[in-house]
Design an enzyme around this catalytic site. Structure first.
Site, mmCIF file in Angstrom:
data_model
loop_
_atom_site.group_PDB
_atom_site.id
_atom_site.type_symbol
_atom_site.label_atom_id
_atom_site.label_comp_id
_atom_site.label_asym_id
_atom_site.label_seq_id
_atom_site.Cartn_x
_atom_site.Cartn_y
_atom_site.Cartn_z
ATOM 1 N N ASP A 1 -1.090 1.429 -3.933
ATOM 2 C CA ASP A 1 -2.025 0.471 -4.527
ATOM 3 C C ASP A 1 -3.335 1.111 -4.973
ATOM 4 O OD1 ASP A 1 -2.699 0.924 -1.854
ATOM 5 O OD2 ASP A 1 -3.687 -1.021 -1.654
ATOM 6 N N ASP B 1 -5.744 2.846 -3.374
ATOM 7 C CA ASP B 1 -6.983 2.908 -2.586
ATOM 8 C C ASP B 1 -7.105 4.191 -1.760
ATOM 9 O OD1 ASP B 1 -5.031 2.182 -0.775
ATOM 10 O OD2 ASP B 1 -6.069 0.398 -0.020
ATOM 11 N N ARG B 2 -6.032 4.975 -1.668
ATOM 12 C CA ARG B 2 -6.120 6.224 -0.900
ATOM 13 C C ARG B 2 -6.213 7.428 -1.810
ATOM 14 N NH1 ARG B 2 -2.247 6.125 4.365
ATOM 15 N NH2 ARG B 2 -2.729 4.002 5.025
ATOM 16 N N SER C 1 0.798 -1.220 0.000
ATOM 17 C CA SER C 1 0.000 0.000 0.000
ATOM 18 C C SER C 1 0.834 1.274 0.000
ATOM 19 C CB SER C 1 -0.964 -0.032 1.180
ATOM 20 O OG SER C 1 -1.912 0.970 1.043
ATOM 21 N N HIS C 2 0.723 2.070 1.055
ATOM 22 C CA HIS C 2 1.395 3.369 1.092
ATOM 23 C C HIS C 2 2.841 3.247 1.548
ATOM 24 C CE1 HIS C 2 -0.160 2.368 5.001
ATOM 25 N NE2 HIS C 2 0.792 3.109 5.520
ATOM 26 N N ASP D 1 -2.180 6.575 -3.526
ATOM 27 C CA ASP D 1 -1.080 5.852 -2.885
ATOM 28 C C ASP D 1 -0.591 4.672 -3.732
ATOM 29 O OD1 ASP D 1 -3.220 4.123 -2.477
ATOM 30 O OD2 ASP D 1 -2.432 3.384 -0.570
ATOM 31 N N LYS E 1 -11.344 0.734 -0.109
ATOM 32 C CA LYS E 1 -11.370 2.163 -0.353
ATOM 33 C C LYS E 1 -10.852 2.408 -1.765
ATOM 34 C CE LYS E 1 -7.152 2.733 2.435
ATOM 35 N NZ LYS E 1 -6.973 1.533 3.256
HETATM 36 C C1 VG1 Z 1 -3.099 2.645 8.307
HETATM 37 C C2 VG1 Z 1 -4.239 3.624 8.482
HETATM 38 C C3 VG1 Z 1 -5.566 2.896 8.384
HETATM 39 C C4 VG1 Z 1 -5.624 2.136 7.058
HETATM 40 C C5 VG1 Z 1 -4.426 1.219 6.935
HETATM 41 C C6 VG1 Z 1 -4.367 0.528 5.586
HETATM 42 O O1 VG1 Z 1 -3.140 1.694 9.344
HETATM 43 O O2 VG1 Z 1 -4.135 4.317 9.691
HETATM 44 O O3 VG1 Z 1 -6.615 3.820 8.501
HETATM 45 O O4 VG1 Z 1 -6.805 1.385 6.991
HETATM 46 O O5 VG1 Z 1 -3.223 1.968 7.064
HETATM 47 O O6 VG1 Z 1 -4.351 1.460 4.538
HETATM 48 P P1 VG1 Z 1 -2.219 1.793 10.647
HETATM 49 O O7 VG1 Z 1 -2.495 0.533 11.421
HETATM 50 O O8 VG1 Z 1 -0.807 1.932 10.166
HETATM 51 O O9 VG1 Z 1 -2.663 3.031 11.366
HETATM 52 V V1 VG1 Z 1 -3.519 1.067 3.088
HETATM 53 O O10 VG1 Z 1 -3.777 2.307 2.014
HETATM 54 O O11 VG1 Z 1 -2.070 0.631 3.709
HETATM 55 O O12 VG1 Z 1 -4.356 -0.395 2.574
HETATM 56 CO CO CO Z 2 -3.337 1.695 0.033
#
Ligand code: VG1
Ligand code: CO
Length: 541
Positions: A279, A281-282, A113-114, A277, A376
C-alpha cells in the site's frame, strides 16, 4: 435504484487494538462479510449521513469489487460524496493526504499492506479519521463491538460505477468524484523536497532503482522519479500494480525484496536503491553494498531533515515505536528536541503530530514519515534520502559512516518466527511474563539484567492507556531485547524478537555477529525452540 436493508448475523470481525481488519481474501468474499464490517465501521464512527469519504486501495485482488460495495453502502447510508481514486487505486499516504486536504470526514482504505495479495492470499480494510490517520483504539473498539451486534446493513441496488473516468458522477443521491490518484500527492512532494537539486543529481549520473514490487507505488514512483525528476525509464521496476502483486510478497525487506538486494550488493549496483510495500507506506533504503536498517534511516533523517525545504526550520520533535532502536534518541538529544516512545503501530503517532509535539516518526518495520500526512510514507522517505544526498553531495555509505562516527552505532536486528501455533505462542508469552519479576539482577551470559517489564503506554495527549505492548528486557549498559506477537497476520502467530546493542567504537561489524551475545541471552530467557519447535527465525531484518 433503491436502497435495501439486508438482514444478517454478526461476524467474526476485528480484534480490538488492530487498526484494520485483515483476513483471507476469500473470507471477505463470503456472503455479507464485507458488508457487515463496512456497516459496523459506518455505525462505529457515528454514521455517515451527509458525510464526505475518501475511498481507495492498493489494487490487490477484490479491491475493485469491494470498492463498488462500499460505494453502494455509503450511498444507502446517506453519505453526500465519495472521493475515489481512479480505478479504485490510492496508496495509503495518498489517501491520507486526500482525507486531509479535501477536509473530508475520513476515508476507507482497502489493503492488507505488506501481506501477499490474491484470491488465496490476504485482503484488508481500515477506517481513517478526518486527520488522515488510522482510527484510534476507542474507534476500532466501537467498530469491533458493533460487528458483534449488527443484524442488518444498508446497500443501494445499483449498477457498478465506472471508476475508469476522472470526473464526477452520481450513485443515487451521493456524488462520486473520481480523481487522479497520483497528482495531488506529487504536488505535496514538490512542496516538501528540492526537486531541482535532486533532478540535477540524477542528471549528473546518480543511478536510481525503485522496486515497486508490483504493488501500488509503481504509478507514484514513475510520475516522480522518471517524469518529474528525469530518471530514465526502467528506473522503476515491477511498476504496474497487479491483483496478486505478480506473486511477489510486497514487504520491502532484504528477504522479500531480494531482486533489489542482489542488484545493490552486486558489481554494477546503482547509487541508490529503494523498495516499497503493498500500500506504499513502507520503504527500504539501500546503497551500493550498504543496507540501511530502518532504525538507522530514521536517525539519519532526523539528523538531516533540515536540508529539505519542507523541514528547513527543523523538527518539532521525533517519535519512534518502542521496539525501534534508540539511534534516533541520540540524534534528538544532540538536537535538543523531544523524543517520544510509543507502542508499535502508526496510529499512536497521530495524537503527537496533531498536538504539534513531533514532526518525524518511524518504526523498525520499514516505516518512516512526517506530519505531512498521518500515515507512514514510502515514497516520501525515498525523496528525503535523495534530498539529503543532493544537499550533502554524499553517497549512502558515506552518510552512514558519518552518522555512526558522530553518534555511535546501534546494532539492531529483528528475528521473525512465523506460522507458530497460536496456543504455543500464547503460552510462550505468558511463561515469559511470569519470569519478568525475577529477572532484574540476574546474570545471563555476559549481561546483567537491569529491568524487565511488559510495556504499557500512557498517551500524553488524550490520557488513554495501552497495556501489554511488548515484553522488554534491558541489560546493564543498555543492550536489550523485546518480544511481541504480530497483530497483522491472518493465520497462526508470528513472534517478533527485536535485538539491540550500542557500540561507539566498532562501527563496521556484521550486525548478527555484533548482536550474537544479545541473541543468545534472549534465546536463553525465552526458550523459543522449546516452546514452539522453531529453532531458527524465518525472516531476519
Ligand atoms: C507490523 C509492524 C508494525 C507496523 C504494522 C503495520 O505490525 O511490525 O511496525 O506498524 O505492521 O504496517 P505487527 O503487529 O505485525 O508487528 V503496514 O505497512 O502493514 O500498514
Ligand atoms: Co503498508
Amino acid at each position: 435504484m433503491t436502497a435495501k436493508t439486508i438482514t444478517t448475523t454478526p461476524i467474526d470481525g476485528q480484534k480490538p487494538g488492530t487498526s484494520g481488519l485483515r483476513k483471507k481474501t476469500r473470507v471477505f468474499m463470503g456472503a455479507h462479510y464485507l458488508e457487515n464490517f463496512v456497516q459496523a465501521m459506518f455505525d462505529g464512527v457515528g454514521g455517515v449521513e451527509g458525510k464526505v469519504l475518501v475511498v481507495g486501495g492498493d489494487g490487490r485482488f477484490h479491491n475493485d469489487t469491494a470498492t463498488q460495495t462500499i460505494l453502494a453502502m455509503a450511498a444507502a447510508n446517506g453519505a453526500s460524496r465519495a472521493i475515489v481514486g481512479q480505478n479504485a487505486l490510492l496508496s495509503t499516504p495518498a489517501a491520507s493526504n486526500l482525507i486531509r486536504t479535501r477536509k473530508t470526514d475520513g476515508g476507507i482504505i482497502l489493503s492488507a499492506s505488506h501481506n501477499p495479495g490474491g484470491e488465496d492470499e490476504d485482503f484488508g480494510i481500515k477506517f481513517n479519521m478526518p486527520n488522515g490517520g488510522p482510527a484510534p483504539e476507542g474507534v476500532t473498539n466501537a467498530i469491533f463491538a458493533r460487528t458483534k451486534t449488527l443484524d442488518a446493513y444498508h446497500i443501494l441496488d445499483a449498477a457498478p460505477v465506472d471508476l475508469s473516468q476522472i470526473g464526477t458522477t452520481r450513485l443515487g443521491e451521493m456524488e462520486v468524484e473520481i480523481v487522479d490518484p497520483v497528482a495531488a500527492y506529487v504536488d505535496l512532494m514538490r512542496d516538501l523536497f528540492d526537486f531541482d537539486a535532486i533532478g540535477r543529481m540524477i542528471a549528473g549520473g546518480l543511478a536510481v532503482r525503485f522496486d515497486a514490487m508490483c504493488a501500488i507505488t509503481g504509478p507514484y514512483a514513475r510520475a516522480i522519479l522518471q517524469d518529474a525528476l528525469g530518471a530514465p525509464s526502467g528506473t522503476v521496476t515491477h511498476g504496474t500494480p497487479l491483483p496478486d502483486f505478480g506473486g511477489m510478497h510486497p514487504d520491502p525487506n532484504p528477504t522479500w525484496a531480494h531482486e533489489l538486494m542482489d542488484e545493490m550488493m552486486g558489481p554494477n549496483a546503482p547509487g541508490f536503491g529503494a523498495a516499497s510495500d503493498g500500500d506504499g507506506d513502507r520503504n527500504m533504503i539501500v546503497g551500493p553494498n550498504c543496507y540501511v536498517s530502518p532504525s538507522d534511516s530514521l536517525a539519519v533523517i532526523a539528523a538531516n531533515a533540515h536540508l529539505a525545504p519542507g523541514y528547513k526550520d527543523g523538527l518539532k520533535g521525533v517519535a519512534r515505536s518502542m521496539p525501534t532502536s534508540a539511534a534516533v534518541d541520540r540524534v534528538a538529544e544532540a538536537l535538543g528536541i523531544d523524543c517520544y516512545e510509543t507502542p508499535t503501530g502508526w496510529k499512536f503517532f497521530g495524537n503527537l503530530m496533531d498536538d504539534g509535539r513531533v514532526s518525524l516518526c518511524g518504526e523498525e518495520s520499514f516505516g518512516t514519515g512526517s506530519d505531512h500526512v498521518r500515515e507512514k510514507d514510502g515514497v516520501w522517505a525515498v525523496l528525503m534520502w535523495l534530498n539529503i544526498m543532493a544537499a550533502t553531495g554524499k553517497s549512502v555509505p558515506e552518510l552512514m559512516q558519518d552518522h555512526w562516527s558522530r553518534f555511535g552505532r546501534n546494532y539492531y536486528s529483528r528475528h521473525d518466527f512465523e506460522a507458530i501455533e497460536t496456543e504455543k505462542a500464547d503460552a510462550l508469552m505468558s511463561s515469559l511474563r511470569g519470569k519478568l519479576a525475577g529477572l532484574p539482577g540476574q546474570s545471563i551470559g555476559p549481561f546483567v539484567v537491569e529491568t524487565a517489564d511488559d510495556y504499557a503506554y500512557l498517551d500524553p495527549v488524550d490520557g488513554s492507556r495501552s497495556e501489554q505492548q511488548g515484553v522488554r528486557v534491558v541489560f546493564e549498559g543498555g543492550a536489550r531485547f523485546v518480544v511481541r506477537l504480530s497483530g497483522t497476520g491472518t493465520s497462526g502467530a508470528t513472534l517478533r524478537l527485536y535485538l539491540e546493542r550500542l557500540d561507539t567504537e566498532h562501527l563496521d561489524l556484521e550486525p548478527q555477529a555484533a548482536l550474537a551475545d544479545v541473541i543468545a541471552a534472549a534465546q536463553d530467557v525465552i526458550g523459543i525452540a522449546a516452546h514452539t519447535g522453531h529453532d531458527a527465525p524465518d525472516v531476519i531484518t
